[in-house]
Design an enzyme around this catalytic site. Structure first.
Site, mmCIF file in Angstrom:
data_model
loop_
_atom_site.group_PDB
_atom_site.id
_atom_site.type_symbol
_atom_site.label_atom_id
_atom_site.label_comp_id
_atom_site.label_asym_id
_atom_site.label_seq_id
_atom_site.Cartn_x
_atom_site.Cartn_y
_atom_site.Cartn_z
ATOM 1 N N ALA A 76 0.828 -1.212 0.000
ATOM 2 C CA ALA A 76 0.000 0.000 0.000
ATOM 3 C C ALA A 76 0.859 1.256 0.000
ATOM 4 O O ALA A 76 0.494 2.270 -0.593
ATOM 5 C CB ALA A 76 -0.932 -0.012 1.208
ATOM 6 N N ARG B 40 1.174 5.092 -1.993
ATOM 7 C CA ARG B 40 0.873 6.198 -1.076
ATOM 8 C C ARG B 40 -0.556 6.127 -0.562
ATOM 9 O O ARG B 40 -1.250 7.126 -0.419
ATOM 10 C CB ARG B 40 1.077 7.549 -1.758
ATOM 11 C CG ARG B 40 2.505 8.039 -1.836
ATOM 12 C CD ARG B 40 3.322 7.310 -2.850
ATOM 13 N NE ARG B 40 4.561 8.038 -3.147
ATOM 14 C CZ ARG B 40 5.528 7.556 -3.911
ATOM 15 N NH1 ARG B 40 5.416 6.356 -4.441
ATOM 16 N NH2 ARG B 40 6.611 8.259 -4.144
ATOM 17 N N CYS B 41 -1.052 4.919 -0.313
ATOM 18 C CA CYS B 41 -2.426 4.732 0.167
ATOM 19 C C CYS B 41 -2.424 4.741 1.692
ATOM 20 O O CYS B 41 -2.256 3.706 2.349
ATOM 21 C CB CYS B 41 -3.016 3.425 -0.361
ATOM 22 S SG CYS B 41 -4.752 3.191 0.070
ATOM 23 N N SER B 42 -2.614 5.907 2.284
ATOM 24 C CA SER B 42 -2.523 6.046 3.735
ATOM 25 C C SER B 42 -3.627 5.276 4.450
ATOM 26 O O SER B 42 -3.448 4.833 5.587
ATOM 27 C CB SER B 42 -2.574 7.522 4.126
ATOM 28 O OG SER B 42 -3.772 8.113 3.673
#
Length: 290
Positions: free
Chosen positions: A72, A76-78
């Site tokens: 993830a 950059r999928c926080s």
């Protein structure tokens, strides 16, 4: 969603799926809530998640969640990073590993190269990448472990796109993670803040549109000057301009809006998407396997 906006067809099935998710995991995350509007899809997705993360397999549970974090983070999928940081701790993971990829065991760090390739340029994967991970040694992977790890990586690369596409924001109980919208396609290394839609993020979007319009105008002017250029050729040129303007990866990894809980899991952060093949260039060889 307000109750009247929830599709009534399959509502009972959707409710059963969400209840099953709650009983299994003790919570219902936002992804399951969104997919609950499509019960059959949620059912398949939840079974897949359960098999990958909770059923017997060669990888310990905490390492599965850490691999999900690594995957993830490449996009950059926080939301997913924060979600699986919590899951990692719940199954007994070492909190020190969450300080960054440099604190994880070397065996997990060895996945970094194939992780970034699968995330951004999967056609560059070769048999040598697989052989290097399977090579006998203290930090080597067994074939069964590697298969599960690669499935987890690709699964969470894809799931990150779903999260961004649906506008799913980090939950309030994710420790220290502020809410954010998906990044601008033109600057995929930065994550917009809560007020980005009405602040600098909105200005960036307007600037991108204006830039694209200028390029369209230039293409039209060139068309008047050139003879024998077909409409299909012009359409192809425009699509190329659009792709280049929107999909060029940003190397500005120092952007303060990129949250530290993502940055610390990235090595070689400048590595990003690049067109697989372009006109006039020889396509790179691809690695095929059953």
């Amino acid at each position: 969603l307000p109750l009247p906006q929830i599709p009534q067809e399959g509502g009972e099935s959707s409710l059963c799926q969400l209840l099953e998710a709650f009983v299994s995991a003790g919570r219902v995350d936002y992804v399951a809530m969104v997919m609950g509007l499509h019960p059959q899809y949620l059912s398949s997705f939840w079974k897949t998640q359960y098999l990958l993360l909770r059923m017997d397999g060669p990888l310990p549970y905490h390492k599965r969640h850490y691999i999900a974090i690594m995957a993830a983070a490449r996009h950059r999928c926080s939301y997913l990073v924060g979600l699986h940081m919590g899951e990692f701790l719940q199954v007994g993971g070492n909190p020190a590993w969450l300080q960054g990829l440099h604190c994880a065991p070397q065996k997990l760090r060895n996945l970094n190269e194939i992780n970034k390739l699968l995330a951004h340029r999967p056609w560059l994967v070769t048999k040598e990448h697989i052989e290097a991970l399977l090579k006998p040694g203290e930090d080597s992977w067994s074939l069964a472990e590697l298969v599960q790890a690669l499935v987890l990586l690709t699964h969470y690369h894809s799931l990150a796109s779903f999260v961004f596409g649906c506008g799913i924001r980090p939950e309030q109980d994710q420790d220290g993670v502020k809410g954010c919208w998906p990044p601008s396609p033109h600057r995929d290394s930065s994550l917009a803040s809560d007020d980005s839609m009405g602040g600098s993020g909105g200005k960036d979007a307007v600037q991108e549109v204006e830039l694209l319009m200028e390029r369209m105008k230039l293409l039209q002017e060139n068309q008047l000057e050139e003879e024998g250029v077909t409409q299909e050729e012009m359409a192809t040129r425009f699509e190329l301009e659009k792709t280049e303007s929107l999909l060029v990866p940003s190397s500005d990894i120092s952007d303060p809006s990129l949250q530290s809980n993502i940055r610390c899991f990235l090595e070689d952060p400048e590595f990003g998407y690049k067109d697989f093949t372009r006109r006039g260039e020889q396509a790179p060889p691809t690695f095929r396997a059953q």
